[in-house]
Design a protein around this motif. Sequence first.
Motif, PDB file in Angstrom:
ATOM      1  N   PHE A   8      64.506  50.516  78.587  1.00 47.97           N
ATOM      2  CA  PHE A   8      63.190  49.876  78.536  1.00 47.97           C
ATOM      3  C   PHE A   8      62.116  50.887  78.139  1.00 47.97           C
ATOM      4  N   ILE A   9      62.205  52.093  78.655  1.00 45.39           N
ATOM      5  CA  ILE A   9      61.230  53.141  78.323  1.00 45.39           C
ATOM      6  C   ILE A   9      61.307  53.485  76.838  1.00 45.39           C
ATOM      7  N   LEU A  10      62.530  53.588  76.308  1.00 46.01           N
ATOM      8  CA  LEU A  10      62.696  53.868  74.881  1.00 46.01           C
ATOM      9  C   LEU A  10      62.139  52.723  74.039  1.00 46.01           C
ATOM     10  N   ASP A  11      62.335  51.490  74.492  1.00 45.19           N
ATOM     11  CA  ASP A  11      61.807  50.345  73.761  1.00 45.19           C
ATOM     12  C   ASP A  11      60.281  50.389  73.730  1.00 45.19           C
ATOM     13  N   LEU A  12      59.669  50.772  74.849  1.00 49.36           N
ATOM     14  CA  LEU A  12      58.214  50.926  74.895  1.00 49.36           C
ATOM     15  C   LEU A  12      57.762  52.064  73.989  1.00 49.36           C
ATOM     16  N   LEU A  13      58.515  53.167  73.981  1.00 48.50           N
ATOM     17  CA  LEU A  13      58.177  54.311  73.130  1.00 48.50           C
ATOM     18  C   LEU A  13      58.218  53.928  71.658  1.00 48.50           C
ATOM     19  N   GLY A  14      59.250  53.168  71.282  1.00 51.35           N
ATOM     20  CA  GLY A  14      59.346  52.703  69.906  1.00 51.35           C
ATOM     21  C   GLY A  14      58.191  51.777  69.552  1.00 51.35           C
ATOM     22  N   THR A  15      57.805  50.925  70.498  1.00 50.95           N
ATOM     23  CA  THR A  15      56.680  50.012  70.283  1.00 50.95           C
ATOM     24  C   THR A  15      55.387  50.796  70.067  1.00 50.95           C
ATOM     25  N   ILE A  16      55.160  51.818  70.900  1.00 50.62           N
ATOM     26  CA  ILE A  16      53.966  52.657  70.763  1.00 50.62           C
ATOM     27  C   ILE A  16      53.949  53.363  69.410  1.00 50.62           C
ATOM     28  N   LEU A  89      46.464  61.687  57.572  1.00 56.20           N
ATOM     29  CA  LEU A  89      47.053  60.387  57.902  1.00 56.20           C
ATOM     30  C   LEU A  89      48.483  60.241  57.416  1.00 56.20           C
ATOM     31  N   LYS A  90      48.760  60.790  56.251  1.00 51.78           N
ATOM     32  CA  LYS A  90      50.110  60.635  55.705  1.00 51.78           C
ATOM     33  C   LYS A  90      51.137  61.294  56.615  1.00 51.78           C
ATOM     34  N   LYS A  91      50.814  62.504  57.127  1.00 52.95           N
ATOM     35  CA  LYS A  91      51.742  63.199  58.012  1.00 52.95           C
ATOM     36  C   LYS A  91      51.860  62.484  59.349  1.00 52.95           C
ATOM     37  N   SER A  92      50.733  61.998  59.878  1.00 53.63           N
ATOM     38  CA  SER A  92      50.767  61.286  61.152  1.00 53.63           C
ATOM     39  C   SER A  92      51.560  59.999  61.032  1.00 53.63           C
ATOM     40  N   LEU A  93      51.342  59.281  59.929  1.00 52.08           N
ATOM     41  CA  LEU A  93      52.075  58.038  59.689  1.00 52.08           C
ATOM     42  C   LEU A  93      53.572  58.301  59.624  1.00 52.08           C
ATOM     43  N   PHE A  94      53.952  59.363  58.920  1.00 52.70           N
ATOM     44  CA  PHE A  94      55.369  59.717  58.803  1.00 52.70           C
ATOM     45  C   PHE A  94      55.967  60.042  60.166  1.00 52.70           C
ATOM     46  N   LEU A  95      55.239  60.808  60.982  1.00 51.25           N
ATOM     47  CA  LEU A  95      55.758  61.222  62.288  1.00 51.25           C
ATOM     48  C   LEU A  95      56.011  60.027  63.192  1.00 51.25           C
ATOM     49  N   PHE A  96      55.019  59.157  63.339  1.00 45.49           N
ATOM     50  CA  PHE A  96      55.174  58.016  64.239  1.00 45.49           C
ATOM     51  C   PHE A  96      56.190  57.007  63.691  1.00 45.49           C
ATOM     52  N   ASP A  97      56.232  56.864  62.374  1.00 49.45           N
ATOM     53  CA  ASP A  97      57.229  55.985  61.768  1.00 49.45           C
ATOM     54  C   ASP A  97      58.637  56.491  62.043  1.00 49.45           C
ATOM     55  N   THR A  98      58.807  57.807  61.991  1.00 46.15           N
ATOM     56  CA  THR A  98      60.116  58.416  62.237  1.00 46.15           C
ATOM     57  C   THR A  98      60.547  58.242  63.696  1.00 46.15           C
ATOM     58  N   ILE A  99      59.622  58.434  64.624  1.00 50.18           N
ATOM     59  CA  ILE A  99      59.929  58.252  66.045  1.00 50.18           C
ATOM     60  C   ILE A  99      60.329  56.800  66.318  1.00 50.18           C
ATOM     61  N   GLY A 100      59.543  55.867  65.782  1.00 49.68           N
ATOM     62  CA  GLY A 100      59.870  54.456  65.963  1.00 49.68           C
ATOM     63  C   GLY A 100      61.217  54.103  65.371  1.00 49.68           C
ATOM     64  N   LEU A 101      61.495  54.658  64.203  1.00 52.37           N
ATOM     65  CA  LEU A 101      62.775  54.411  63.535  1.00 52.37           C
ATOM     66  C   LEU A 101      63.941  54.838  64.409  1.00 52.37           C
ATOM     67  N   GLY A 102      63.863  56.060  64.942  1.00 55.34           N
ATOM     68  CA  GLY A 102      64.952  56.592  65.754  1.00 55.34           C
ATOM     69  C   GLY A 102      65.177  55.807  67.032  1.00 55.34           C
ATOM     70  N   VAL A 103      64.080  55.483  67.714  1.00 55.49           N
ATOM     71  CA  VAL A 103      64.194  54.799  69.005  1.00 55.49           C
ATOM     72  C   VAL A 103      64.646  53.353  68.836  1.00 55.49           C
ATOM     73  N   PHE A 104      64.052  52.627  67.898  1.00 49.90           N
ATOM     74  CA  PHE A 104      64.415  51.217  67.724  1.00 49.90           C
ATOM     75  C   PHE A 104      65.827  51.045  67.178  1.00 49.90           C
ATOM     76  N   THR A 105      66.294  52.008  66.392  1.00 48.57           N
ATOM     77  CA  THR A 105      67.681  51.939  65.923  1.00 48.57           C
ATOM     78  C   THR A 105      68.642  51.892  67.100  1.00 48.57           C
ATOM     79  N   ILE A 106      68.400  52.744  68.067  1.00 52.53           N
ATOM     80  CA  ILE A 106      69.293  52.832  69.218  1.00 52.53           C
ATOM     81  C   ILE A 106      69.204  51.585  70.087  1.00 52.53           C
ATOM     82  N   THR A 107      68.004  51.024  70.252  1.00 49.34           N
ATOM     83  CA  THR A 107      67.904  49.808  71.064  1.00 49.34           C
ATOM     84  C   THR A 107      68.643  48.653  70.393  1.00 49.34           C
TER      85      THR A 107
END
Length: 208
Positions: A8-16, A89-107
Amino acid sequence: MTEFSLFFILDLLGTIAFAISGALSAMNRRLDLFGIFIIAFVTAIGGGTLRDVLIGSTPVTWMENILYIYLIGVVTIFAIIFRSKLNHLKKSLFLFDTIGLGVFTITGVEMGVQNDLNPIISIALGAMTGTFGGVIRDILCNEIPVIFRKEIYATACIIGGLAFVILHQLAVDTDIIYIATSLTVILIRLVVVKYHISLPSFYLSSKT
């Protein structure tokens, strides 16, 4: 009462992460306040909604737990207020997109495993969960989705999903699987972008 398991925590992290990714992308395209909230929302819930619908888990997660709505709203406001701090913004967008990608893949893979789906289907479910929110974001922002470009994006999800299935078959502790495979997807994405590794592209030569 909500049980705060690691899943659940990972799902919230991916959502954020995806909510921030969506908000940054919308601001980068100079959308108005309503547009920013809509892009942040669909980016954050797109992958999870597709996952839940495909496995027949309805109402979908964000409809059953209002915490997701509040969380997306607060995170979007945070991104708007601190947009000047989130420079480059481009670097920030890439970073958060990458985190979401990794976490949501696993869920997504985990939900497939929990529903006794074939490992290949579970991996595909993970890839769709990880990428679908970003696809919606890019389409609404009038951009070619990252998944359809040369960058290694969905491939990272597939590798991470494969690692998840293998570790699950080896009866490794579930929490370790979550963390290890999420980091696998994130690290692959970071490395391939840093060193400009991409899949080959093919095109028809135009006749003159």
